[in-house]
Write an enzyme that holds these catalytic residues in place. Structure first.
Site, PDB file in Angstrom:
ATOM      1  N   ASN A   1       0.881  -1.177   0.000  1.00  0.00           N
ATOM      2  CA  ASN A   1       0.000   0.000   0.000  1.00  0.00           C
ATOM      3  C   ASN A   1       0.910   1.217   0.000  1.00  0.00           C
ATOM      4  OD1 ASN A   1      -1.804   2.040   0.492  1.00  0.00           O
ATOM      5  ND2 ASN A   1      -2.278   1.420   2.608  1.00  0.00           N
TER       6      ASN A   1
ATOM      7  N   LYS B   1       0.134   4.243  -0.369  1.00  0.00           N
ATOM      8  CA  LYS B   1      -0.509   5.465   0.140  1.00  0.00           C
ATOM      9  C   LYS B   1      -0.243   6.601  -0.839  1.00  0.00           C
ATOM     10  CE  LYS B   1      -0.177   3.450   4.654  1.00  0.00           C
ATOM     11  NZ  LYS B   1      -0.246   3.598   6.092  1.00  0.00           N
TER      12      LYS B   1
ATOM     13  N   HIS C   1      -9.701   1.162   4.484  1.00  0.00           N
ATOM     14  CA  HIS C   1      -8.457   1.367   5.244  1.00  0.00           C
ATOM     15  C   HIS C   1      -8.735   2.317   6.411  1.00  0.00           C
ATOM     16  CE1 HIS C   1      -4.418   2.646   6.269  1.00  0.00           C
ATOM     17  NE2 HIS C   1      -3.990   1.561   5.657  1.00  0.00           N
TER      18      HIS C   1
ATOM     19  N   GLU D   1      -7.159   4.729   7.565  1.00  0.00           N
ATOM     20  CA  GLU D   1      -6.942   6.156   7.269  1.00  0.00           C
ATOM     21  C   GLU D   1      -8.161   6.738   6.569  1.00  0.00           C
ATOM     22  OE1 GLU D   1      -3.137   5.719   5.298  1.00  0.00           O
ATOM     23  OE2 GLU D   1      -2.244   5.182   7.217  1.00  0.00           O
TER      24      GLU D   1
ATOM     25  N   GLU E   1      -5.616  -4.892  10.463  1.00  0.00           N
ATOM     26  CA  GLU E   1      -4.613  -3.848  10.675  1.00  0.00           C
ATOM     27  C   GLU E   1      -4.920  -3.064  11.952  1.00  0.00           C
ATOM     28  OE1 GLU E   1      -2.524  -2.731   6.735  1.00  0.00           O
ATOM     29  OE2 GLU E   1      -4.208  -1.388   7.032  1.00  0.00           O
TER      30      GLU E   1
ATOM     31  N   GLY F   1       2.152   2.437  10.597  1.00  0.00           N
ATOM     32  CA  GLY F   1       3.092   3.532  10.420  1.00  0.00           C
ATOM     33  C   GLY F   1       3.790   3.963  11.701  1.00  0.00           C
TER      34      GLY F   1
ATOM     35  N   SER G   1       3.107  -1.980  10.285  1.00  0.00           N
ATOM     36  CA  SER G   1       4.565  -2.001  10.522  1.00  0.00           C
ATOM     37  C   SER G   1       5.206  -3.356  10.208  1.00  0.00           C
ATOM     38  CB  SER G   1       4.892  -1.548  11.942  1.00  0.00           C
ATOM     39  OG  SER G   1       4.491  -0.196  12.126  1.00  0.00           O
TER      40      SER G   1
ATOM     41  N   GLY H   1       4.925   1.261   4.605  1.00  0.00           N
ATOM     42  CA  GLY H   1       6.298   1.777   4.508  1.00  0.00           C
ATOM     43  C   GLY H   1       7.290   0.815   3.862  1.00  0.00           C
TER      44      GLY H   1
HETATM   45  P1  PGA Z   1       2.610   0.352   7.510  1.00  0.00           P
HETATM   46  O1  PGA Z   1       1.167   0.600   6.826  1.00  0.00           O
HETATM   47  O2  PGA Z   1       3.125  -0.948   6.978  1.00  0.00           O
HETATM   48  O3  PGA Z   1       3.446   1.537   7.042  1.00  0.00           O
HETATM   49  O4  PGA Z   1       2.403   0.337   8.977  1.00  0.00           O
HETATM   50  C1  PGA Z   1       0.274  -0.459   6.648  1.00  0.00           C
HETATM   51  C2  PGA Z   1      -1.008   0.053   6.040  1.00  0.00           C
HETATM   52  O5  PGA Z   1      -1.413   1.175   6.329  1.00  0.00           O
HETATM   53  O6  PGA Z   1      -1.654  -0.662   5.260  1.00  0.00           O
END
Ligand code: PGA
Length: 255
Positions: A12, A14, A97, A99, A169, A175, A215, A237
């Site tokens: 992802n 983003k 998601h 977010e 998640e 993140g 993460s 990330g």
């Molecule tokens: P992250 O993000 O691996 O940077 O924690 C995961 C996601 O938001 O799908």
């Protein structure tokens, strides 16, 4: 490999990567990504880049969107139609998601409508569910996540459910560099599978892929994937760098 469930590694991105960076990534990864018989590899990118990436995707790497509207068309300024994603050659779409739930008013109801729309348009939805830190500390994670799953699958039949992928998640792990332990992730993912058993029975539930996200990186991926119910990862990330992404994908071939 688990005979029933092929592992999935979905990146992802983003709102990261310019067009040049995205194309360079695809060029590098296409040459090295393992065969799709072993692992499903997906990159979910910014809408503007999707057509370019689809045109350059190889046999083994597929492209996804990060969101879409549930309507095929209409007066929805700035939104993306599932029909347009389908006709662009996109194969996956992330739905719900955290977010988007937190910052763009996504609700369990819109998530459900989007799951229906994705399946109608032959897009594999990656449904995201997960709890906040407050919920985890209150000890009600599994109930919270179960409720999100039940609402997301409202009026989906078993055949449609088989087209979906779930990503657990925990919001506090996204993140932040704080990963859920493999045991925490497995426990909640098992609870999600149990809800799917209730909704669709053992056979269907045993075939639906459930990923962990939050993460995930090259150091922790193996211990997470070692768990019985964790069928892959949704990665933010650590999916931005081609070498890191390939390490994650290769780890999944050992599942
Ligand atoms: P992250 O993000 O691996 O940077 O924690 C995961 C996601 O938001 O799908």
């Amino acid at each position: 490999m688990n005979n029933l469930r092929k592992p999935v590694i979905a990146g992802n991105w983003k709102m990261y990567k310019t067009r040049d960076e995205a194309l360079q990534f695809i060029y590098t990864v296409n040459q090295e990504v393992p065969t799709r018989d072993l692992v499903e590899t997906v990159i979910c990118a910014n809408d503007v880049l999707l057509r370019d990436l689809v045109k350059r995707q190889g046999e083994n790497l597929k492209i996804g969107a990060q969101n879409m509207h549930y309507a095929e068309n209409g007066a929805f300024t700035g939104e993306t139609s599932p029909l347009v994603l389908e006709t662009t050659g996109v194969d996956y779409v992330i739905i719900g998601h955290s977010e988007r739930r937190a910052m763009f008013s996504e609700t369990d109801e819109t998530v459900n409508l989007k799951l229906h729309a994705a399946i109608k348009h032959e897009l594999t939805p990656i449904l995201c569910v997960g709890e906040s830190l407050e919920i985890r500390e209150a000890g009600t994670t599994n109930e919270w996540v179960k409720n999100q799953v039940v609402k997301a699958y409202n009026n989906l039949d078993a055949k449609q459910a088989l087209e979906t992928i779930v990503a657990y998640e925990p919001i506090w792990a996204i993140g932040t560099g704080k990963t859920a332990t493999p045991e925490q992730a497995e426990e909640t993912i098992k609870a999600i599978r149990d809800v799917l058993v209730t909704l669709y029975g053992d056979v269907v539930a045993s075939k639906i892929r459930i990923l962990y996200g939050g993460s995930v990186n090259t150091k922790n991926v193996e211990s997470l994937l070692a768990k019985e119910n964790i069928d892959g990862a949704l990665v933010g990330g650590a999916s931005l760098d081609a070498a890191s992404y390939l390490t994650l994908v290769k780890a999944a071939t050992q599942k």
